[in-house]
Design an enzyme around this catalytic site. Structure first.
Site, short mmCIF file in Angstrom:
data_model
loop_
_atom_site.label_atom_id
_atom_site.label_comp_id
_atom_site.label_asym_id
_atom_site.label_seq_id
_atom_site.Cartn_x
_atom_site.Cartn_y
_atom_site.Cartn_z
N TYR A 1 23.78 29.74 37.59
CA TYR A 1 22.98 29.94 36.38
C TYR A 1 22.23 28.68 35.97
O TYR A 1 22.44 28.13 34.88
CB TYR A 1 23.87 30.44 35.23
CG TYR A 1 24.77 31.57 35.64
CD1 TYR A 1 24.24 32.85 35.84
CD2 TYR A 1 26.11 31.36 35.90
CE1 TYR A 1 25.04 33.88 36.26
CE2 TYR A 1 26.93 32.41 36.32
CZ TYR A 1 26.39 33.66 36.50
OH TYR A 1 27.19 34.68 36.92
N TYR B 1 32.00 42.62 32.54
CA TYR B 1 31.39 41.78 33.58
C TYR B 1 32.07 42.11 34.92
O TYR B 1 33.30 42.12 35.00
CB TYR B 1 31.55 40.29 33.27
CG TYR B 1 30.95 39.46 34.39
CD1 TYR B 1 29.57 39.24 34.45
CD2 TYR B 1 31.74 38.98 35.44
CE1 TYR B 1 29.01 38.54 35.50
CE2 TYR B 1 31.18 38.28 36.49
CZ TYR B 1 29.82 38.06 36.52
OH TYR B 1 29.26 37.38 37.57
N ASP C 1 38.97 46.61 37.56
CA ASP C 1 38.53 45.33 38.11
C ASP C 1 39.52 44.27 37.65
O ASP C 1 39.42 43.75 36.54
CB ASP C 1 37.11 45.03 37.62
CG ASP C 1 36.59 43.69 38.12
OD1 ASP C 1 37.39 42.90 38.66
OD2 ASP C 1 35.38 43.43 37.95
N LYS D 1 39.36 36.15 43.07
CA LYS D 1 39.63 34.89 42.39
C LYS D 1 40.93 34.19 42.83
O LYS D 1 40.90 33.36 43.72
CB LYS D 1 39.62 35.10 40.88
CG LYS D 1 38.21 35.25 40.32
CD LYS D 1 38.23 35.15 38.81
CE LYS D 1 36.90 35.45 38.18
NZ LYS D 1 35.96 34.34 38.24
N1 PMP Z 1 34.77 40.90 38.25
C1 PMP Z 1 35.27 40.12 37.28
C2 PMP Z 1 36.13 40.72 36.22
C3 PMP Z 1 35.00 38.74 37.29
O1 PMP Z 1 35.47 37.96 36.30
C4 PMP Z 1 34.21 38.19 38.34
C5 PMP Z 1 33.90 36.71 38.44
N2 PMP Z 1 33.73 36.02 37.28
C6 PMP Z 1 33.71 39.06 39.33
C7 PMP Z 1 34.03 40.40 39.26
C8 PMP Z 1 32.82 38.57 40.44
O2 PMP Z 1 33.53 37.81 41.35
P1 PMP Z 1 32.76 36.75 42.27
O3 PMP Z 1 32.23 35.70 41.33
O4 PMP Z 1 33.83 36.24 43.19
O5 PMP Z 1 31.68 37.47 42.99
#
Ligand code: PMP
Length: 434
Positions: free
Chosen positions: A16, A149, A250, A279
């Site tokens: 970003y 997100y 997620d 993560k």
């Molecule tokens: N889903 C959630 C809930 C996340 O917090 C994130 C990353 N911040 C992602 C998906 C995307 O993962 P990545 O940055 O490894 O593509």
């Protein structure tokens, strides 16, 4: 030799980032335990776990050993037509830990890709179901909640919050999905059933089009560290069952203990149809993610037109990443993660909640290893970051939110330094806009 920061500023994209007015990037040369070492030798305590991922701390001997011993055998080999022990071990572990109905694992290369895969699974599943019943129309929409997100790739972005998820820029190319209001009833408060009224109405109205409902369980992370009521998630499961909609959770940010449960959906005692992990999966060492699904979904997709699930990234099932992930998951249990999380939660509750009384603070909250301070004003990222580094900590706030999500090995005295730094910057006007 010092790093060529001018080159970095002029030619390298950071997350970003503007190329015209890039914010300062701090050069890190080493990391060890909870410390990042800056060029020149200053050591600062990491409050971010490198965006939630580094659960055991940096440069961990056990994870290093796992990486070394795997790389001496092979770092990577294609996953099409070939398999290997690290992947088999990892998938066994994931299935034994995840909710019972999940039976199949797709290894993806990042969180966003795991979400893409989850959405694609749901759509391919609905396509197969429609074909089987002789219908030409299949369910092609997703339903989700605002403030969510799920990643930065296109399918993931299409289910991110429509305002903060930058939908305006990509409006003409983004898939259009349905959005319910964000959960309002907070974790720990008494449950208000009307919180799911609008969500229920959307299910009733559009269920014939809706392939899947996707949500971050219990914690909306990037959408503001909002901790919501487990009954909300329970209601999501019930609505999905009632209306024949798949439930995707997620757990990329919440998985592996962060909220006090191994997976956040355990707070609501529910099993999703599809679950995304990422993560922390490799303890923050290397990118790796996974999408788990039920037997029914896998069978339906495989029974359909294509005869297989249509996805297969080059670095799928990367052996090096799988080996480190295996070591990281073992370490979670050897270290008694639950005890580690409870200890951090206790200390953060004691130190951070009193900040609620500060004039600049709207709300301070703690869940598991997540501590968040929501301010009345947006932070001035450049200034606040500079001050944090001067105060010996690495904390990267966004919007009105200053939050920490430290590695599980962080000790009370280190947490105290982190929280004291937050308390200090709250007193500094130039760390805030307006
Ligand atoms: N889903 C959630 C809930 C996340 O917090 C994130 C990353 N911040 C992602 C998906 C995307 O993962 P990545 O940055 O490894 O593509």
């Amino acid at each position: 030799d010092t790093m060529d920061l001018a080159f970095d500023r002029q030619h390298i994209w950071h997350p970003y980032t503007s190329t015209l007015t890039p914010l300062t990037c701090y050069p890190v040369t080493n990391a060890d335990g909870v410390y990042l070492e800056l060029e020149g030798g200053k050591r600062i305590i990491d409050g971010m776990s490198s965006w939630w991922s580094t659960i055991h701390g940096y440069n961990h001997p056990t994870l290093n050993d796992a990486a070394h011993s795997q790389i001496d055998k092979m770092s990577h080999v294609m996953f099409g037509g070939i398999t290997h022990q690290p992947a088999i071990d990892l998938c066994k572990k994931l299935l034994s830990l995840a909710p019972d109905n999940l039976e199949h694992v797709f290894l993806a290369d990042s969180g966003s890709v795991a979400v893409e895969v989850a959405m694609k699974m749901a759509l391919q599943y609905q396509h197969a179901i429609a074909k089987k019943s002789g219908s030409t129309l299949s369910k092609t929409k997703l339903l989700t909640v605002k403030n969510g997100y799920h990643g930065d790739t296109f399918a993931a972005m299409s289910v991110c919050d429509p305002v903060t998820g930058m939908h305006q820029i990509f409006e003409q190319v983004l898939m259009q999905h349905y959005f319910a209001p964000a959960p309002q009833c907070k974790f720990g408060e008494s449950w208000q059933a009307e919180d799911v009224n609008e969500l229920t109405a959307l299910f009733e109205l559009h269920h014939q089009e809706i392939a899947a409902f996707i949500i971050e369980p219990i914690v909306q992370g990037t959408g503001g560290m909002r901790f919501y009521h487990p009954e909300y998630l329970k209601a999501c499961r019930a609505l999905c069952d009632q209306y024949n909609v798949l439930l995707i959770v997620d757990e990329i940010a919440t998985g592996f203990g962060r909220t006090g449960k191994l997976f956040a959906c355990e707070w609501a005692d529910i099993s999703p149809d599809i679950m995304c992990l990422g993560k922390t999966l490799t303890g923050g060492y290397i990118t790796l993610a996974a999408t788990l699904c039920s037997e029914h979904i896998a069978t339906t997709i495989s029974d359909g037109d294509a005869g297989c699930f249509m996805h297969g990234p080059t670095f799928m099932g990367n052996a090096l990443a799988c080996a480190v992930a295996n070591a990281s998951i073992d370490l979670l249990f050897e270290n008694n993660w639950q005890q580690q999380v409870t200890a951090i939660e206790k200390t953060l509750t004691r130190l951070l909640l009193p900040l609620t009384n500060h004039a600049r603070v709207k709300d301070a909250r703690v869940l598991g290893t997540i501590g968040a301070v929501e301010c009345n004003q947006a932070v001035n990222v450049a200034q606040i970051q500079k001050r944090f580094v001067e105060l010996g900590v690495w904390i990267r706030p966004f919007g009105q939110l200053i939050y920490i999500i430290p590695p599980l090995i962080t000790r009370p005295e280190e947490l105290e330094i982190l929280v004291n730094a937050i308390a200090q910057v709250l007193n500094e006007d130039n760390c805030f806009n307006g």
